[in-house]
Scaffold this motif. Sequence first.
Motif, PDB file in Angstrom:
ATOM      1  N   ASP A 244      -2.259  -7.293  13.921  1.00 14.16           N
ATOM      2  CA  ASP A 244      -0.973  -7.397  14.581  1.00 14.16           C
ATOM      3  C   ASP A 244      -0.196  -8.550  13.953  1.00 14.16           C
ATOM      4  OD1 ASP A 244       1.024  -6.671  16.307  1.00 14.16           O
ATOM      5  OD2 ASP A 244       0.013  -7.302  18.143  1.00 14.16           O
ATOM      6  N   GLN A 245       0.964  -8.851  14.497  1.00 14.64           N
ATOM      7  CA  GLN A 245       1.795  -9.934  13.988  1.00 14.64           C
ATOM      8  C   GLN A 245       2.134 -10.883  15.132  1.00 14.64           C
ATOM      9  OE1 GLN A 245       5.180  -7.624  12.696  1.00 14.64           O
ATOM     10  NE2 GLN A 245       6.222  -7.868  14.665  1.00 14.64           N
ATOM     11  N   GLY A 246       2.737 -12.000  14.808  1.00 10.72           N
ATOM     12  CA  GLY A 246       3.166 -12.926  15.831  1.00 10.72           C
ATOM     13  C   GLY A 246       4.409 -12.424  16.551  1.00 10.72           C
ATOM     14  N   TRP A 247       4.487 -12.687  17.858  1.00  8.45           N
ATOM     15  CA  TRP A 247       5.606 -12.250  18.673  1.00  8.45           C
ATOM     16  C   TRP A 247       6.269 -13.467  19.328  1.00  8.45           C
ATOM     17  CZ3 TRP A 247       6.965  -6.988  19.135  1.00  8.45           C
ATOM     18  CH2 TRP A 247       6.116  -6.121  18.444  1.00  8.45           C
ATOM     19  N   LYS A 248       7.193 -13.206  20.225  1.00  4.52           N
ATOM     20  CA  LYS A 248       7.881 -14.289  20.924  1.00  4.52           C
ATOM     21  C   LYS A 248       6.867 -15.190  21.636  1.00  4.52           C
ATOM     22  CE  LYS A 248      11.161 -15.172  24.674  1.00  4.52           C
ATOM     23  NZ  LYS A 248      12.036 -14.570  25.721  1.00  4.52           N
ATOM     24  N   GLU A 249       7.032 -16.487  21.448  1.00  2.62           N
ATOM     25  CA  GLU A 249       6.061 -17.430  22.008  1.00  2.62           C
ATOM     26  C   GLU A 249       6.249 -17.571  23.514  1.00  2.62           C
ATOM     27  OE1 GLU A 249       3.987 -21.573  20.545  1.00  2.62           O
ATOM     28  OE2 GLU A 249       5.946 -20.989  19.761  1.00  2.62           O
ATOM     29  N   ARG A 250       5.115 -17.631  24.234  1.00  2.00           N
ATOM     30  CA  ARG A 250       5.152 -17.787  25.675  1.00  2.00           C
ATOM     31  C   ARG A 250       3.898 -18.524  26.139  1.00  2.00           C
ATOM     32  NH1 ARG A 250       6.486 -13.418  28.426  1.00  2.00           N
ATOM     33  NH2 ARG A 250       7.376 -12.267  26.674  1.00  2.00           N
ATOM     34  N   ILE A 256       0.661 -14.343  20.573  1.00  2.00           N
ATOM     35  CA  ILE A 256      -0.077 -13.088  20.736  1.00  2.00           C
ATOM     36  C   ILE A 256       0.777 -12.119  21.542  1.00  2.00           C
ATOM     37  CG2 ILE A 256      -2.174 -12.023  21.678  1.00  2.00           C
ATOM     38  CD1 ILE A 256      -2.727 -13.866  19.314  1.00  2.00           C
ATOM     39  N   ARG A 257       0.773 -10.865  21.158  1.00  2.00           N
ATOM     40  CA  ARG A 257       1.586  -9.849  21.850  1.00  2.00           C
ATOM     41  C   ARG A 257       1.281  -9.850  23.351  1.00  2.00           C
ATOM     42  NH1 ARG A 257       3.223  -4.219  20.094  1.00  2.00           N
ATOM     43  NH2 ARG A 257       2.139  -4.698  18.133  1.00  2.00           N
ATOM     44  N   TYR A 258       2.333  -9.764  24.145  1.00  2.00           N
ATOM     45  CA  TYR A 258       2.219  -9.846  25.597  1.00  2.00           C
ATOM     46  C   TYR A 258       2.397  -8.466  26.224  1.00  2.00           C
ATOM     47  CZ  TYR A 258       3.417 -11.395  30.379  1.00  2.00           C
ATOM     48  OH  TYR A 258       3.459 -11.600  31.734  1.00  2.00           O
ATOM     49  N   MET A 259       1.690  -8.198  27.308  1.00  2.00           N
ATOM     50  CA  MET A 259       1.896  -6.994  28.107  1.00  2.00           C
ATOM     51  C   MET A 259       1.900  -7.392  29.573  1.00  2.00           C
ATOM     52  SD  MET A 259      -0.572  -4.212  26.147  1.00  2.00           S
ATOM     53  CE  MET A 259      -0.071  -2.819  27.180  1.00  2.00           C
ATOM     54  N   ASN A 260       2.699  -6.682  30.376  1.00  2.00           N
ATOM     55  CA  ASN A 260       2.727  -7.019  31.796  1.00  2.00           C
ATOM     56  C   ASN A 260       2.832  -5.770  32.665  1.00  2.00           C
ATOM     57  OD1 ASN A 260       5.407  -6.227  31.595  1.00  2.00           O
ATOM     58  ND2 ASN A 260       6.273  -8.248  31.968  1.00  2.00           N
ATOM     59  N   TYR A 261       2.714  -5.980  33.951  1.00  2.00           N
ATOM     60  CA  TYR A 261       2.707  -4.911  34.955  1.00  2.00           C
ATOM     61  C   TYR A 261       4.011  -4.121  34.929  1.00  2.00           C
ATOM     62  CZ  TYR A 261       1.408  -2.893  39.550  1.00  2.00           C
ATOM     63  OH  TYR A 261       1.052  -2.062  40.577  1.00  2.00           O
ATOM     64  N   GLU A 262       5.134  -4.821  34.852  1.00  2.00           N
ATOM     65  CA  GLU A 262       6.435  -4.159  34.859  1.00  2.00           C
ATOM     66  C   GLU A 262       6.601  -3.251  33.650  1.00  2.00           C
ATOM     67  OE1 GLU A 262       8.702  -4.127  37.308  1.00  2.00           O
ATOM     68  OE2 GLU A 262       7.171  -5.229  38.431  1.00  2.00           O
ATOM     69  N   GLY A 263       6.075  -3.699  32.502  1.00  2.00           N
ATOM     70  CA  GLY A 263       6.131  -2.858  31.311  1.00  2.00           C
ATOM     71  C   GLY A 263       5.343  -1.569  31.490  1.00  2.00           C
ATOM     72  N   CYS A 264       4.197  -1.651  32.164  1.00  2.00           N
ATOM     73  CA  CYS A 264       3.393  -0.456  32.447  1.00  2.00           C
ATOM     74  C   CYS A 264       4.151   0.486  33.383  1.00  2.00           C
ATOM     75  CB  CYS A 264       2.058  -0.859  33.067  1.00  2.00           C
ATOM     76  SG  CYS A 264       0.951  -1.719  31.934  1.00  2.00           S
ATOM     77  N   LYS A 265       4.855  -0.071  34.355  1.00  2.00           N
ATOM     78  CA  LYS A 265       5.615   0.753  35.297  1.00  2.00           C
ATOM     79  C   LYS A 265       6.714   1.539  34.587  1.00  2.00           C
ATOM     80  CE  LYS A 265       6.857  -1.126  39.237  1.00  2.00           C
ATOM     81  NZ  LYS A 265       7.320  -2.150  40.214  1.00  2.00           N
ATOM     82  N   ARG A 266       7.227   0.988  33.500  1.00  2.00           N
ATOM     83  CA  ARG A 266       8.268   1.703  32.745  1.00  2.00           C
ATOM     84  C   ARG A 266       7.673   2.831  31.900  1.00  2.00           C
ATOM     85  NH1 ARG A 266      10.272  -3.685  32.350  1.00  2.00           N
ATOM     86  NH2 ARG A 266       9.251  -4.014  30.331  1.00  2.00           N
ATOM     87  N   LYS A 267       6.384   2.756  31.633  1.00  2.00           N
ATOM     88  CA  LYS A 267       5.747   3.752  30.767  1.00  2.00           C
ATOM     89  C   LYS A 267       5.114   4.909  31.533  1.00  2.00           C
ATOM     90  CE  LYS A 267       4.699   1.230  26.510  1.00  2.00           C
ATOM     91  NZ  LYS A 267       5.283   2.264  25.631  1.00  2.00           N
ATOM     92  N   PHE A 268       4.586   4.630  32.724  1.00  2.00           N
ATOM     93  CA  PHE A 268       3.899   5.696  33.456  1.00  2.00           C
ATOM     94  C   PHE A 268       3.900   5.379  34.946  1.00  2.00           C
ATOM     95  CE2 PHE A 268       0.693   2.582  32.328  1.00  2.00           C
ATOM     96  CZ  PHE A 268      -0.096   2.463  33.458  1.00  2.00           C
ATOM     97  N   ASN A 269       3.434   6.343  35.737  1.00  2.00           N
ATOM     98  CA  ASN A 269       3.393   6.201  37.188  1.00  2.00           C
ATOM     99  C   ASN A 269       2.182   5.353  37.572  1.00  2.00           C
ATOM    100  OD1 ASN A 269       3.198   6.480  39.981  1.00  2.00           O
ATOM    101  ND2 ASN A 269       3.895   8.603  39.965  1.00  2.00           N
ATOM    102  N   VAL A 270       2.394   4.046  37.673  1.00  2.00           N
ATOM    103  CA  VAL A 270       1.299   3.119  37.970  1.00  2.00           C
ATOM    104  C   VAL A 270       0.658   3.452  39.303  1.00  2.00           C
ATOM    105  CG1 VAL A 270       0.780   0.715  38.578  1.00  2.00           C
ATOM    106  CG2 VAL A 270       2.123   1.220  36.528  1.00  2.00           C
TER     107      VAL A 270
END
Length: 285
Positions: A244-250, A256-270
């Motif tokens: 992978d590559q570097g992403w926005k720092e947090r 490291i690439r970040y993932m969160n709950y809200e992003g999952c909700k946009r992709k599928f029916n959590v």
Amino acid sequence: PAYLTPFPPLVKHPFAANFEADPINWTKVLDTLQVDRSVDAVEWATPGYIGGVKTLQTFVEKRLGKFNDKRNDPTENALSNLSPWFHFGQISVQRAILTVKKFGKRYSESVASFCEEAIVRRELSDNFCFHNKNYDNLQGAYDWARKTLEDHRKDKRVYCYSREELETAKTHDDLWNSAQLQMVKEGKMHGFLRMYWAKKILEWTKTPEEALATAIYLNDRYSLDGRDPNGYVGCMWSIAGIHDQGWKEREIFGKIRYMNYEGCKRKFNVNAFVVRYGGKVHRRK
């Protein structure tokens, strides 16, 4: 083209066996196995070549058509589910690819996506684990990834869970808990959720080293395809940025690439996934 070639036909051996083998005492054989019997067997997967072929057949007949568009949706039955048979060598990736190419001519995009995962991604994992002696620890990560994790080592964790709490799916995140329960019950976690699952372990444990060790431990203990190059690289990708590559720092993650709950909700029916596996929100008193 050089290696993805048809299998040669089976040829009957010209000489017949002139002896009879003693019957196998399977109970005695099973008693010799040094395995963790607290992890129960699963019901959905029939081991062996026949079970692998049947799974491959149902994939090309029922799931291949939606593989390209729906494979990242954990509520859809769109995956091949072949990884356990690949892992134990009970059916070859080569046979699966040839079959998918033969019967999937109507679904060119799905065939291309399956081949990309089964050839390119899988062999990237094989090569990484074969050539990198630190394939299962942070010393095997890129310099930028080790530096960014070190820079954020002391960042405050809003949530911090023990290995036991994670193993028993007792976090504040019902989606994460449901993914963990899926792995424990079925011996398999949906591929998209395995990324989210591992990244949350980084966010919720004391150190990156503990996060990686915990993710590998849980994956290897409960997944039918645990102890596989794909599993190690999946954890290393999620936690240490491999391939992978570097992403926005947090905070905590650094670059490291970040993932969160809200992003999952946009992709599928959590909620549908949570209802299916029964993950509950656990609040500490």
